[in-house]
Design a protein around this motif. Structure first.
Motif, PDB file in Angstrom:
ATOM      1  N   THR A  41       0.950  -1.262  -0.043  1.00  0.00           N
ATOM      2  CA  THR A  41       0.075  -0.018   0.000  1.00  0.00           C
ATOM      3  C   THR A  41       0.908   1.030   0.104  1.00  0.00           C
ATOM      4  O   THR A  41       0.453   2.254  -0.229  1.00  0.00           O
ATOM      5  CB  THR A  41      -0.865   0.053   1.253  1.00  0.00           C
ATOM      6  N   HIS A  45       1.617   3.287  -7.959  1.00  0.00           N
ATOM      7  CA  HIS A  45       0.944   2.588  -8.873  1.00  0.00           C
ATOM      8  C   HIS A  45       1.792   2.070 -10.105  1.00  0.00           C
ATOM      9  O   HIS A  45       2.767   2.866 -10.389  1.00  0.00           O
ATOM     10  CB  HIS A  45      -0.258   3.580  -9.453  1.00  0.00           C
ATOM     11  N   ALA A  64      -3.086   5.927  -7.186  1.00  0.00           N
ATOM     12  CA  ALA A  64      -3.420   4.630  -6.352  1.00  0.00           C
ATOM     13  C   ALA A  64      -2.005   3.825  -5.869  1.00  0.00           C
ATOM     14  O   ALA A  64      -1.145   4.240  -6.546  1.00  0.00           O
ATOM     15  CB  ALA A  64      -4.184   3.763  -6.945  1.00  0.00           C
ATOM     16  N   ASP A  68      -3.574  -1.186  -4.422  1.00  0.00           N
ATOM     17  CA  ASP A  68      -4.974  -0.817  -5.255  1.00  0.00           C
ATOM     18  C   ASP A  68      -4.870  -1.373  -6.639  1.00  0.00           C
ATOM     19  O   ASP A  68      -5.858  -1.806  -7.119  1.00  0.00           O
ATOM     20  CB  ASP A  68      -5.089   0.683  -5.173  1.00  0.00           C
ATOM     21  N   ASP A  69      -3.702  -1.510  -7.249  1.00  0.00           N
ATOM     22  CA  ASP A  69      -3.658  -1.981  -8.700  1.00  0.00           C
ATOM     23  C   ASP A  69      -3.932  -3.480  -8.645  1.00  0.00           C
ATOM     24  O   ASP A  69      -4.899  -3.864  -9.379  1.00  0.00           O
ATOM     25  CB  ASP A  69      -2.077  -1.708  -9.074  1.00  0.00           C
ATOM     26  N   VAL A  71      -6.250  -4.779  -6.578  1.00  0.00           N
ATOM     27  CA  VAL A  71      -7.631  -5.016  -6.490  1.00  0.00           C
ATOM     28  C   VAL A  71      -7.997  -4.612  -7.694  1.00  0.00           C
ATOM     29  O   VAL A  71      -9.193  -5.249  -8.352  1.00  0.00           O
ATOM     30  CB  VAL A  71      -8.357  -4.002  -5.410  1.00  0.00           C
ATOM     31  N   TYR A  72      -7.645  -3.880  -8.462  1.00  0.00           N
ATOM     32  CA  TYR A  72      -8.302  -3.368  -9.793  1.00  0.00           C
ATOM     33  C   TYR A  72      -8.245  -4.344 -11.033  1.00  0.00           C
ATOM     34  O   TYR A  72      -9.091  -4.728 -11.780  1.00  0.00           O
ATOM     35  CB  TYR A  72      -7.542  -1.978 -10.406  1.00  0.00           C
ATOM     36  N   LEU A 153      -8.634   2.442   1.180  1.00  0.00           N
ATOM     37  CA  LEU A 153      -8.520   1.757   0.027  1.00  0.00           C
ATOM     38  C   LEU A 153      -9.344   2.726  -1.234  1.00  0.00           C
ATOM     39  O   LEU A 153     -10.167   3.260  -1.067  1.00  0.00           O
ATOM     40  CB  LEU A 153      -9.502   0.425   0.074  1.00  0.00           C
ATOM     41  N   VAL A 154      -8.601   2.385  -2.349  1.00  0.00           N
ATOM     42  CA  VAL A 154      -9.138   3.586  -3.441  1.00  0.00           C
ATOM     43  C   VAL A 154     -10.393   2.837  -4.323  1.00  0.00           C
ATOM     44  O   VAL A 154     -11.442   3.627  -4.675  1.00  0.00           O
ATOM     45  CB  VAL A 154      -7.961   3.420  -4.528  1.00  0.00           C
ATOM     46  N   TYR A 155     -10.323   1.588  -4.599  1.00  0.00           N
ATOM     47  CA  TYR A 155     -11.517   1.230  -5.415  1.00  0.00           C
ATOM     48  C   TYR A 155     -12.753   0.417  -4.852  1.00  0.00           C
ATOM     49  O   TYR A 155     -12.453  -0.330  -3.686  1.00  0.00           O
ATOM     50  CB  TYR A 155     -10.940   0.240  -6.517  1.00  0.00           C
ATOM     51  N   TYR A 238     -13.982  -6.361  -6.445  1.00  0.00           N
ATOM     52  CA  TYR A 238     -13.116  -5.511  -5.385  1.00  0.00           C
ATOM     53  C   TYR A 238     -12.965  -6.247  -4.390  1.00  0.00           C
ATOM     54  O   TYR A 238     -12.509  -5.805  -3.192  1.00  0.00           O
ATOM     55  CB  TYR A 238     -13.705  -4.037  -5.323  1.00  0.00           C
ATOM     56  N   ASN A 241      -9.898  -6.031  -1.621  1.00  0.00           N
ATOM     57  CA  ASN A 241      -9.668  -4.892  -0.589  1.00  0.00           C
ATOM     58  C   ASN A 241      -9.708  -5.792   0.747  1.00  0.00           C
ATOM     59  O   ASN A 241      -9.051  -5.313   1.706  1.00  0.00           O
ATOM     60  CB  ASN A 241     -10.880  -4.133  -0.554  1.00  0.00           C
TER      61      ASN A 241
END
Length: 329
Positions: A41, A45, A64, A68-69, A71-72, A153-155, A238, A241
């Protein structure tokens, strides 16, 4: 990573890493595990993440983190191969970016079915190594303890993790479409019991599509754990996360590996459709979780949207085949 991946793919697997059940981790191992995930974290990115087109309504966030990547990229119709590749990719980034030397883990929920998975000690509130408790309605189901509490968390949008647990996820509208649910009153602890999993592992010799249709029935152990936890785990796009995701999917990958080892004809078996069969009751009845045509086989490429190694299904069918090199303890 491309030249390294080609080297790994060609090299024999002589010293496989060991994936262990979470309760066999020492306190020190659990602590290092979470330190490594928290490290992701703090990493920026990865610019190679380039979905085309981006997920509708959720563009890639350039600010991000590397976590987070991860998760995406968690979206694919080649379910088991994608997740095997995904867990391996996460493991490699934990090691290369954060110096992690410990094992990946899995949660054997069959061992907790009789007492209730919600009572398992995995839901530990310790700030260094705990997965955190189940959320409470009084706090909008936000997880307020454990090592992941408060992690931004971003997404799909900025938040901290939630868990909204129920033992009966199949009758509460958490799973769609409802026409695919035939056992709405099933308790999730029945879905994860050892006899249900053993039936999947020991059946369908040489037929991956039939195996997968039994493996991923909506009222089964895969969906059951996700939707009983609710919150982030209940959002299938997602769900990474929540760190619980990685232990759950470690177990799912282990179930697949156990089926593969049941018979020689299972080892390299793979087939199914490339399109979800949820458009209508008739499509679901005909094709089930294994998907609709056009069909795919071992030569299918696992979608990675520009992130990580580009491999085919055939590359990851053997967990000790060279590109992959791990085993379950």
């Amino acid at each position: 990573m491309d030249s390294q991946s080609l080297t790994r793919r060609a090299a024999p697997c002589t010293k496989p890493t060991v994936r262990k059940e979470w309760r066999s981790f020492s306190v020190a191992e659990k602590t290092e595990y979470f330190k490594a995930f928290k490290c992701l974290t703090t990493k920026p990115h990865d610019q190679r993440l380039a979905p085309s087109p981006p997920t509708p309504g959720v563009p890639v966030n350039a600010s991000a983190s590397l976590f987070d990547d991860m998760v995406y990229i968690h979206m694919s119709a080649i379910f088991l191969p994608f997740h095997r590749w995904f867990l391996n990719t996460v493991e490699q980034r934990l090691r290369s970016d954060c110096g992690y030397k410990g094992p990946l883990g899995y949660w054997d929920w069959t061992r907790d079915a009789s007492n209730g998975i919600q009572k398992f000690s995995i839901f530990d509130g310790n700030r260094q190594y705990g997965l955190g408790s189940l959320g409470r309605a009084s706090n909008n189901f936000v997880v307020t303890d454990g090592a992941w509490a408060g992690q931004q968390l971003v997404y799909p949008s900025l938040h901290t993790i939630k868990r909204n647990f129920t033992t009966t996820p199949f009758r509460e509208g958490r799973m769609q479409p409802e026409f695919a649910i035939t056992k709405p009153n099933m308790n999730v602890n029945d879905a994860v019991k050892a006899s249900a999993v053993d039936a999947v592992i020991k059946g369908n010799k040489g037929d991956f599509a039939k195996f997968y249709n039994q493996f991923d029935i909506l009222e089964g152990f895969h969906s059951g754990v996700h939707f009983s936890m609710g919150g982030d785990m209940g959002d299938t796009s997602y769900s990474p996360n929540d760190p619980l995701f990685f232990l759950h999917h470690g177990m799912l990958d282990r179930v697949w590996a156990l089926w593969q080892n049941q018979h020689p004809s299972n080892k390299k078996a793979f087939s199914g459709g490339s399109t979800w069969a949820l458009q209508s009751p008739e499509a679901w009845k005909t094709y089930g979780p294994a998907g609709m045509p056009p069909n795919i086989g071992p030569t299918a490429r696992i979608p990675n949207i520009g992130f990580g190694d580009s491999v085919t299904v055939a590359d990851i069918l053997d967990i000790k085949g060279g590109y992959l090199c791990y085993e379950y303890k």
